[in-house]
Design a protein around this motif. Structure first.
Motif, PDB file in Angstrom:
ATOM      1  N   TYR A  23       0.811  -1.226   0.000  1.00  0.00           N
ATOM      2  CA  TYR A  23       0.000   0.000   0.000  1.00  0.00           C
ATOM      3  C   TYR A  23       0.845   1.277   0.000  1.00  0.00           C
ATOM      4  O   TYR A  23       0.326   2.378   0.186  1.00  0.00           O
ATOM      5  N   ASP A  24       2.159   1.129  -0.182  1.00  0.00           N
ATOM      6  CA  ASP A  24       3.059   2.283  -0.092  1.00  0.00           C
ATOM      7  C   ASP A  24       2.738   3.373  -1.106  1.00  0.00           C
ATOM      8  O   ASP A  24       2.171   3.124  -2.170  1.00  0.00           O
ATOM      9  N   GLY A  25       3.180   4.591  -0.766  1.00  0.00           N
ATOM     10  CA  GLY A  25       3.184   5.697  -1.711  1.00  0.00           C
ATOM     11  C   GLY A  25       1.864   6.433  -1.841  1.00  0.00           C
ATOM     12  O   GLY A  25       0.805   5.953  -1.430  1.00  0.00           O
ATOM     13  N   ASN A  26       1.947   7.610  -2.414  1.00  0.00           N
ATOM     14  CA  ASN A  26       0.772   8.422  -2.699  1.00  0.00           C
ATOM     15  C   ASN A  26       1.102   9.379  -3.827  1.00  0.00           C
ATOM     16  O   ASN A  26       2.229   9.854  -3.955  1.00  0.00           O
ATOM     17  N   LEU A  27       0.117   9.643  -4.662  1.00  0.00           N
ATOM     18  CA  LEU A  27       0.303  10.474  -5.840  1.00  0.00           C
ATOM     19  C   LEU A  27      -0.850  11.462  -5.931  1.00  0.00           C
ATOM     20  O   LEU A  27      -1.985  11.138  -5.558  1.00  0.00           O
ATOM     21  N   SER A  28      -0.555  12.642  -6.458  1.00  0.00           N
ATOM     22  CA  SER A  28      -1.610  13.639  -6.621  1.00  0.00           C
ATOM     23  C   SER A  28      -1.346  14.515  -7.836  1.00  0.00           C
ATOM     24  O   SER A  28      -0.213  14.598  -8.326  1.00  0.00           O
ATOM     25  N   CYS A  29      -2.397  15.178  -8.295  1.00  0.00           N
ATOM     26  CA  CYS A  29      -2.259  16.155  -9.365  1.00  0.00           C
ATOM     27  C   CYS A  29      -3.324  17.232  -9.196  1.00  0.00           C
ATOM     28  O   CYS A  29      -4.355  17.007  -8.562  1.00  0.00           O
ATOM     29  N   ARG A  30      -3.055  18.383  -9.768  1.00  0.00           N
ATOM     30  CA  ARG A  30      -3.973  19.508  -9.678  1.00  0.00           C
ATOM     31  C   ARG A  30      -4.962  19.445 -10.843  1.00  0.00           C
ATOM     32  O   ARG A  30      -4.595  19.086 -11.971  1.00  0.00           O
TER      33      ARG A  30
END
Length: 214
Positions: A23-30
């Motif tokens: 479940y590692d990590g996280n990502l985002s965008c505007r």
């Protein structure tokens, strides 16, 4: 929404590349409206679908989506607040980069021309407890100087003009750390002469807009 599809695609890429496990990590965008799309907590990035993407406002309030917002949302919001030019943030645990962030030796900045030209400074951030404001704030010393961060004993963060741009920075960082590891285990690192480093910095600024002397 096109941004959701692109974010999901990059989620799958970081998992396929081994930049995250479980479940590692996280990502985002505007988004075009200025809100943030971010992966929910406790989801394997290789299995992310549209229902695993949460939309929040710039203050972190949920607008839509199921599940809990990633516990590392503070990293993302801090970066977006500090840098209006950013459109994407990726936090992963790529093995070679995380290994480099877990030893005392500094990352040499005079070994690979392409790193100087394309990545710029690789910042080392002091250790801070995951999921806290302190972790996000550990990046602030360098936030206006670079897009590449190694979080001591934790992992890596890359910032980008798009989710693809942030991904390619992460990929390049991990590739660099792998080569550096192999070079160090094979012999003594061969440094680029100081005058040639300055020449590369000049090219980085003029051609790529990367400022390495700030």
């Amino acid at each position: 929404m096109q941004e959701v599809t692109r974010l999901i695609n990059i989620c799958h890429k970081v998992y396929e590349k081994g930049f995250v496990a479980a479940y590692d990590g996280n990502l985002s965008c505007r988004t075009e409206k200025g809100n943030i799309l971010i992966t929910r907590s406790a989801i394997c990035k290789g299995e992310v679908t549209e229902k695993d993407i949460i939309e929040i406002d710039i203050e972190g309030n949920k607008i839509s989506g199921e599940g809990r917002i990633s516990t590392e949302v503070k990293i993302h919001l801090n970066a977006y607040h500090k840098r209006k030019d950013l459109n994407a943030v990726i936090h992963n645990h790529p093995p070679y980069s995380t290994a480099a962030a877990s030893i005392k030796e500094e990352i040499p900045e005079n070994i690979f021309p392409e790193v100087i030209l394309l990545l710029g400074k690789i910042a080392r951030c002091s250790y801070a407890t995951p999921s806290t404001e302190s972790l996000a704030e550990s990046m602030n010393r360098y936030i206006d100087k670079t897009n590449i961060f190694l979080l001591n004993n934790h992992g890596a963060v890359t910032l980008g003009s798009s989710i693809e741009d942030a991904y390619y920075k992460m990929e390049k960082l991990e590739h660099t750390m792998k080569i550096l590891y192999l070079a160090r285990t094979s012999g003594t690192l061969m440094e680029i002469p100081k005058d040639k480093v300055e020449e590369l910095k000049s090219i980085a600024e003029k051609v790529y807009g990367i400022h390495l002397n700030r």
